[in-house]
Motif scaffolding. Structure first.
Motif, PDB file in Angstrom:
ATOM      1  N   THR A 295     -36.708 -25.200  33.356  1.00 35.42           N
ATOM      2  CA  THR A 295     -36.744 -25.521  32.297  1.00 35.42           C
ATOM      3  C   THR A 295     -37.799 -24.612  31.044  1.00 35.42           C
ATOM      4  O   THR A 295     -37.138 -24.720  29.289  1.00 35.42           O
ATOM      5  CB  THR A 295     -38.190 -26.440  32.614  1.00 35.42           C
ATOM      6  OG1 THR A 295     -37.568 -27.132  34.129  1.00 35.42           O
ATOM      7  CG2 THR A 295     -38.446 -27.591  31.352  1.00 35.42           C
ATOM      8  N   LEU A 296     -38.645 -24.501  31.197  1.00 32.89           N
ATOM      9  CA  LEU A 296     -39.376 -22.896  30.452  1.00 32.89           C
ATOM     10  C   LEU A 296     -38.342 -22.005  29.605  1.00 32.89           C
ATOM     11  O   LEU A 296     -37.568 -21.933  29.028  1.00 32.89           O
ATOM     12  CB  LEU A 296     -40.177 -21.348  30.707  1.00 32.89           C
ATOM     13  CG  LEU A 296     -41.958 -22.067  31.682  1.00 32.89           C
ATOM     14  CD1 LEU A 296     -42.215 -21.258  32.184  1.00 32.89           C
ATOM     15  CD2 LEU A 296     -42.108 -23.372  29.879  1.00 32.89           C
ATOM     16  N   THR A 297     -36.759 -21.398  30.384  1.00 35.36           N
ATOM     17  CA  THR A 297     -35.824 -20.635  29.993  1.00 35.36           C
ATOM     18  C   THR A 297     -34.928 -21.399  29.221  1.00 35.36           C
ATOM     19  O   THR A 297     -34.825 -21.129  27.615  1.00 35.36           O
ATOM     20  CB  THR A 297     -34.794 -19.827  31.392  1.00 35.36           C
ATOM     21  OG1 THR A 297     -35.824 -18.571  31.914  1.00 35.36           O
ATOM     22  CG2 THR A 297     -34.171 -18.886  30.613  1.00 35.36           C
ATOM     23  N   LEU A 298     -34.580 -22.883  29.762  1.00 34.14           N
ATOM     24  CA  LEU A 298     -34.090 -23.119  29.021  1.00 34.14           C
ATOM     25  C   LEU A 298     -34.029 -23.957  27.426  1.00 34.14           C
ATOM     26  O   LEU A 298     -33.269 -23.860  26.656  1.00 34.14           O
ATOM     27  CB  LEU A 298     -33.434 -25.092  29.574  1.00 34.14           C
ATOM     28  CG  LEU A 298     -32.691 -26.040  29.518  1.00 34.14           C
ATOM     29  CD1 LEU A 298     -31.473 -25.671  28.691  1.00 34.14           C
ATOM     30  CD2 LEU A 298     -32.650 -27.762  30.482  1.00 34.14           C
ATOM     31  N   PHE A 299     -35.953 -23.968  27.345  1.00 36.97           N
ATOM     32  CA  PHE A 299     -35.975 -25.058  26.123  1.00 36.97           C
ATOM     33  C   PHE A 299     -36.837 -23.596  25.396  1.00 36.97           C
ATOM     34  O   PHE A 299     -36.587 -23.515  24.164  1.00 36.97           O
ATOM     35  CB  PHE A 299     -37.561 -25.458  26.322  1.00 36.97           C
ATOM     36  CG  PHE A 299     -37.138 -27.004  26.711  1.00 36.97           C
ATOM     37  CD1 PHE A 299     -36.943 -27.700  25.446  1.00 36.97           C
ATOM     38  CD2 PHE A 299     -37.140 -27.323  27.882  1.00 36.97           C
ATOM     39  CE1 PHE A 299     -37.181 -29.024  25.601  1.00 36.97           C
ATOM     40  CE2 PHE A 299     -36.479 -28.794  27.710  1.00 36.97           C
ATOM     41  CZ  PHE A 299     -37.122 -29.644  27.059  1.00 36.97           C
ATOM     42  N   HIS A 300     -36.446 -22.758  25.811  1.00 34.27           N
ATOM     43  CA  HIS A 300     -37.077 -21.556  24.888  1.00 34.27           C
ATOM     44  C   HIS A 300     -35.508 -20.823  23.628  1.00 34.27           C
ATOM     45  O   HIS A 300     -35.033 -20.308  22.524  1.00 34.27           O
ATOM     46  CB  HIS A 300     -37.021 -20.143  26.171  1.00 34.27           C
ATOM     47  CG  HIS A 300     -36.960 -19.084  25.352  1.00 34.27           C
ATOM     48  ND1 HIS A 300     -37.874 -18.441  24.389  1.00 34.27           N
ATOM     49  CD2 HIS A 300     -36.175 -17.524  24.637  1.00 34.27           C
ATOM     50  CE1 HIS A 300     -38.442 -17.119  23.659  1.00 34.27           C
ATOM     51  NE2 HIS A 300     -37.124 -16.469  24.116  1.00 34.27           N
ATOM     52  N   THR A 301     -34.465 -21.611  24.808  1.00 38.44           N
ATOM     53  CA  THR A 301     -32.899 -21.031  23.708  1.00 38.44           C
ATOM     54  C   THR A 301     -32.409 -22.627  23.392  1.00 38.44           C
ATOM     55  O   THR A 301     -31.014 -22.081  23.093  1.00 38.44           O
ATOM     56  CB  THR A 301     -31.603 -20.325  24.806  1.00 38.44           C
ATOM     57  OG1 THR A 301     -31.394 -21.547  26.148  1.00 38.44           O
ATOM     58  CG2 THR A 301     -32.322 -19.439  25.464  1.00 38.44           C
ATOM     59  N   ASP A 302     -32.299 -23.519  23.850  1.00 34.65           N
ATOM     60  CA  ASP A 302     -32.408 -24.573  23.205  1.00 34.65           C
ATOM     61  C   ASP A 302     -33.117 -26.229  22.771  1.00 34.65           C
ATOM     62  O   ASP A 302     -33.959 -26.023  24.178  1.00 34.65           O
ATOM     63  CB  ASP A 302     -31.447 -25.361  24.233  1.00 34.65           C
ATOM     64  CG  ASP A 302     -30.284 -26.986  24.019  1.00 34.65           C
ATOM     65  OD1 ASP A 302     -31.564 -26.832  21.960  1.00 34.65           O
ATOM     66  OD2 ASP A 302     -29.011 -26.533  24.037  1.00 34.65           O
ATOM     67  N   SER A 303     -34.220 -25.611  21.678  1.00 33.98           N
ATOM     68  CA  SER A 303     -35.763 -26.977  21.421  1.00 33.98           C
ATOM     69  C   SER A 303     -35.271 -28.090  21.095  1.00 33.98           C
ATOM     70  O   SER A 303     -35.628 -29.013  20.987  1.00 33.98           O
ATOM     71  CB  SER A 303     -36.118 -26.140  20.419  1.00 33.98           C
ATOM     72  OG  SER A 303     -35.080 -26.396  19.022  1.00 33.98           O
ATOM     73  N   GLU A 304     -33.495 -27.950  21.115  1.00 36.50           N
ATOM     74  CA  GLU A 304     -33.032 -29.920  20.875  1.00 36.50           C
ATOM     75  C   GLU A 304     -32.804 -31.422  21.670  1.00 36.50           C
ATOM     76  O   GLU A 304     -32.367 -31.634  21.841  1.00 36.50           O
ATOM     77  CB  GLU A 304     -31.718 -29.725  20.111  1.00 36.50           C
ATOM     78  CG  GLU A 304     -32.377 -28.764  19.125  1.00 36.50           C
ATOM     79  CD  GLU A 304     -30.569 -29.458  17.515  1.00 36.50           C
ATOM     80  OE1 GLU A 304     -29.668 -28.829  18.348  1.00 36.50           O
ATOM     81  OE2 GLU A 304     -31.250 -28.526  16.261  1.00 36.50           O
ATOM     82  N   ILE A 305     -32.755 -30.327  23.401  1.00 33.66           N
ATOM     83  CA  ILE A 305     -32.586 -30.875  23.904  1.00 33.66           C
ATOM     84  C   ILE A 305     -33.775 -32.965  24.248  1.00 33.66           C
ATOM     85  O   ILE A 305     -34.713 -32.619  23.727  1.00 33.66           O
ATOM     86  CB  ILE A 305     -32.933 -30.410  25.057  1.00 33.66           C
ATOM     87  CG1 ILE A 305     -32.147 -29.193  25.981  1.00 33.66           C
ATOM     88  CG2 ILE A 305     -32.885 -30.762  26.768  1.00 33.66           C
ATOM     89  CD1 ILE A 305     -32.401 -28.349  26.986  1.00 33.66           C
ATOM     90  N   THR A 306     -33.673 -33.585  24.507  1.00 30.87           N
ATOM     91  CA  THR A 306     -34.215 -35.077  24.630  1.00 30.87           C
ATOM     92  C   THR A 306     -34.662 -35.262  25.871  1.00 30.87           C
ATOM     93  O   THR A 306     -35.133 -36.234  25.808  1.00 30.87           O
ATOM     94  CB  THR A 306     -33.919 -35.588  23.481  1.00 30.87           C
ATOM     95  OG1 THR A 306     -32.608 -35.926  23.768  1.00 30.87           O
ATOM     96  CG2 THR A 306     -33.586 -35.620  22.567  1.00 30.87           C
TER      97      THR A 306
END
Length: 338
Positions: A232-243
């Protein structure tokens, strides 16, 4: 040296035949009255009689042993399931030999051979990835094998599983209907058939809503809380638009929720999180986790019932049972505020 008590000794003390003692020991329903059964059990206790399972097996070429081979004991879902299966089998007079393959095909095959050497009546198998029809053929020719949760692609064994595709589709469909258009899928191994089924449901729900799904929002990770945190940390580091996050398992979702708290995100209000398995901890988590569940009690019941039916009628053709998952919609996926 004290002489070991025999069936004949128990029979003499209880004033019954040796056959009656055998019926009590083997738990043969309807063969012995409750009063006589109690008298035999009291004699067994008095004499400290111990049943020689090995000798009985050699005499009859049968045993009351059911092999239970699982791929993973670290996931609480599987430990809960095994406990319930074991209790149900014990109530019907069967004992289990438990083995864990640790997701290793060579280990699994060694354990299946071990079950053979112990003359097990049948095997309940949650197979490791890579298990094929050929891997089960040698064992299947000797005794029935009931596979569960993980399909092998073989139609020669009974299978009890979950409709993973439909559950993932239903979760994703509702998230989209509530306004989410940027939904990630987290967890599972690339070699996992279950994961492919759930991922396909996620993809098809997007396409049915005419939404494109992004490969970058599909993240592999191990089945653990720590892996869910890191993914999750890796994902939001590259894509902050996920809801919203559709997580492969509850333990991964727990990790994802912890990671979101660390990032200062409000789970359920800003970011929706869902899981699979229906672990007992899901309802008590903060916030409570939305999860797709086939009740473990129900699943265990289907597995044991299929086994008993197979032992009674070994010549019947194998069957496939897919159980529908119930989705518990909880605080981790609240309706989004407009």
């Amino acid at each position: 040296m004290t002489k070991r008590a025999t069936v004949a000794d128990v029979a003499a003390l209880a004033n019954v035949s040796s056959a009656t003692v055998s019926n009590v020991i083997s738990n043969r329903a309807g063969k012995v009255s409750a009063k006589t059964r109690q008298r035999v059990l009291e004699a067994i206790t008095t004499l400290n009689y111990t049943y020689n399972e090995t000798a009985a097996t050699l005499r009859s070429n049968k045993s009351n042993i059911i092999g239970l081979v699982i791929h993973d004991l670290s996931n609480p879902y599987y430990t809960e399931l095994i406990a319930k299966i074991n209790r149900k089998l014990a109530k019907t007079g069967y004992a289990t030999i438990l083995a864990c393959s640790d997701e290793n095909l060579e280990n699994q095959q060694s354990y299946l051979h071990l079950m053979q050497r112990h003359n097990a009546l049948a095997v309940l198998l949650c197979p490791t990835w890579g298990t094929t029809r050929e891997h089960l053929d040698a064992w299947h020719d000797l005794s029935p094998t009931i596979t569960f949760l993980r399909p092998t692609g073989s139609h020669d064994s009974d299978f009890i599983g979950i409709d993973n595709y439909q559950a993932a589709y239903d979760i994703t469909h509702r998230l989209i209907s509530e306004g989410h258009s940027r939904i990630a899928f987290i967890g599972g191994s690339q070699s996992s058939r279950l994961r492919r089924q759930r991922l396909q449901g996620w993809k098809d729900a997007h396409e049915d809503h005419r939404l494109s799904w992004d490969e970058s929002r599909i993240v592999y990770c191990a089945s653990s809380m720590s892996a869910g945190i890191n993914a999750t940390l890796t994902l939001f580091h590259t894509d902050s638009e996920i809801t919203a996050l559709v997580c492969y398992q509850d333990v991964v979702a727990f990790g994802a929720m912890n990671a979101l708290h660390y990032l200062g995100k409000k789970v359920g209000e800003e970011i929706a999180v869902t899981g699979f398995d229906g672990l007992s901890d899901a309802e008590g988590w903060l916030p409570s986790l939305t999860t797709a569940e086939v009740q473990i009690e129900v699943l265990a019941g289907h597995i044991v019932d299929r086994l008993l039916a197979r032992l009674e009628k070994p010549e019947d053709p194998p069957s496939v049972t897919l159980l529908h998952a119930h989705i518990h919609w909880r605080d981790s996926s609240l309706l989004r505020k407009p």
